[in-house]
Design a protein around this motif. Structure first.
Motif, PDB file in Angstrom:
ATOM      1  N   VAL A   1      -3.725  48.794  -4.086  1.00 53.17           N
ATOM      2  CA  VAL A   1      -4.762  49.705  -3.583  1.00 53.17           C
ATOM      3  C   VAL A   1      -4.421  51.135  -3.993  1.00 53.17           C
ATOM      4  CG1 VAL A   1      -6.037  50.533  -1.564  1.00 53.17           C
ATOM      5  CG2 VAL A   1      -5.093  48.204  -1.573  1.00 53.17           C
TER       6      VAL A   1
ATOM      7  N   SER B   1      -3.562  54.971   6.083  1.00 54.61           N
ATOM      8  CA  SER B   1      -2.627  54.055   5.417  1.00 54.61           C
ATOM      9  C   SER B   1      -2.121  52.963   6.343  1.00 54.61           C
ATOM     10  CB  SER B   1      -1.450  54.835   4.826  1.00 54.61           C
ATOM     11  OG  SER B   1      -0.778  55.558   5.837  1.00 54.61           O
TER      12      SER B   1
ATOM     13  N   CYS C   1     -10.133  52.669   3.752  1.00 55.07           N
ATOM     14  CA  CYS C   1     -10.554  53.534   2.660  1.00 55.07           C
ATOM     15  C   CYS C   1     -11.936  54.094   2.968  1.00 55.07           C
ATOM     16  CB  CYS C   1     -10.589  52.753   1.348  1.00 55.07           C
ATOM     17  SG  CYS C   1      -8.981  52.147   0.811  1.00 55.07           S
TER      18      CYS C   1
ATOM     19  N   TYR D   1     -11.811  54.435  -5.355  1.00 58.27           N
ATOM     20  CA  TYR D   1     -10.618  53.611  -5.202  1.00 58.27           C
ATOM     21  C   TYR D   1     -10.578  52.552  -6.295  1.00 58.27           C
ATOM     22  CZ  TYR D   1     -10.524  55.704  -0.546  1.00 58.27           C
ATOM     23  OH  TYR D   1     -10.502  56.599   0.496  1.00 58.27           O
TER      24      TYR D   1
ATOM     25  N   VAL E   1      -5.088  49.395   5.868  1.00 58.23           N
ATOM     26  CA  VAL E   1      -5.581  50.549   5.110  1.00 58.23           C
ATOM     27  C   VAL E   1      -7.094  50.657   5.264  1.00 58.23           C
ATOM     28  CG1 VAL E   1      -5.724  51.639   2.846  1.00 58.23           C
ATOM     29  CG2 VAL E   1      -3.697  50.294   3.460  1.00 58.23           C
TER      30      VAL E   1
ATOM     31  N   VAL F   1      -8.891  48.621  -6.499  1.00 59.31           N
ATOM     32  CA  VAL F   1      -8.193  47.551  -5.790  1.00 59.31           C
ATOM     33  C   VAL F   1      -7.945  46.416  -6.764  1.00 59.31           C
ATOM     34  CG1 VAL F   1      -9.073  48.149  -3.503  1.00 59.31           C
ATOM     35  CG2 VAL F   1     -10.402  46.608  -4.952  1.00 59.31           C
TER      36      VAL F   1
ATOM     37  N   VAL G   1      -6.847  45.640   3.508  1.00 61.22           N
ATOM     38  CA  VAL G   1      -7.592  46.864   3.247  1.00 61.22           C
ATOM     39  C   VAL G   1      -9.061  46.682   3.611  1.00 61.22           C
ATOM     40  CG1 VAL G   1      -7.979  46.234   0.828  1.00 61.22           C
ATOM     41  CG2 VAL G   1      -8.147  48.622   1.517  1.00 61.22           C
TER      42      VAL G   1
END
Length: 224
Positions: free
Chosen positions: A9, A210, A202, A20, A200, A22, A156
């Motif tokens: 990530v 985090s 995002c 982002y 996480v 991933v 995530v």
């Protein structure tokens, strides 16, 4: 610049928004910033050790200038299917226009003057659909086709603009940038109830969390 938040990530901190990357075995770009972020995204993907041509999908949380703006500039190196909710997918394909009668739709209409639609395959993702290790959750409100994606394997949650971060806590998308704030609140409660735990979180705006991501989402759901 790419900041690794957890294994697989990475965050790309752009001007006023984050995108982002991933990688659960199939690299995916998550949102794509404004039209002026091409160099930053290319650099971030390279710093994450991924070739842009190897990105297999784009997990788009929603259609907005600051989330789709660079997609067109990244092609043809980026040759990936874009996934998002049905309403937003139709906007990205140019099949419909944002509604003038909604204040957010009117903003999107104006922003469309600066948006080049990408020549990429765009597919509407179903609620509960699996994309690699990610499950898609329909979370309308900020836009009608807003989608969050959660991977229990990576730990995530990709929350887009359903929420933002402020002083380490999550906050709901505000009225001025949302189609329907009542729907935003309902989507937050629904996602907190249905999604598996994740560390996480995002977000598009503010700093990603985090750790304690799902706990922060549940705390928000309890106080709205």
């Amino acid at each position: 610049m790419a900041t690794e938040l957890a294994d697989g990530v990475w965050r790309f901190e752009l001007r006023g928004v984050s995108a982002y990357l991933v990688d659960d075995g199939a690299p995916a770009l998550v949102d794509a910033g404004t039209p002026w972020e091409e160099a930053a995204i290319r650099e971030g993907v390279a710093e994450a050790g991924v070739a842009l041509a190897d990105v297999e999908r784009v997990l788009l949380t929603h259609y907005d200038l600051d989330h789709v703006g660079t997609l067109a500039a990244l092609t043809p190196e980026l040759d990936a299917t874009v996934y998002t909710g049905a309403f937003d997918a139709a906007l990205l394909r140019g099949e419909r226009s944002p509604p003038w009668r909604n204040h957010k739709g009117a903003l999107q209409r104006v922003a469309g003057l600066f948006t080049t639609l990408p020549e990429l395959a765009v597919e509407a993702v179903a609620d509960g659909e699996r994309l690699g290790s990610f499950t898609a959750y329909h979370t309308p409100g900020h836009t009608p086709g807003h989608v969050a994606y959660v991977s229990e394997d990576l730990g995530v949650g990709l929350l887009g603009d359903l929420v933002s971060e402020s002083d380490g806590a999550l906050e709901p998308s505000e009225w001025v940038i949302s189609y329907d704030t009542d729907a935003v609140l309902e989507s937050i409660r629904d996602l907190a109830d249905r999604a598996p735990p994740f560390e996480v979180a995002c977000v598009g705006h503010g700093n990603p969390l985090s750790s304690g991501g799902s706990e922060a989402l549940s705390a928000l759901a309890e106080r709205i």
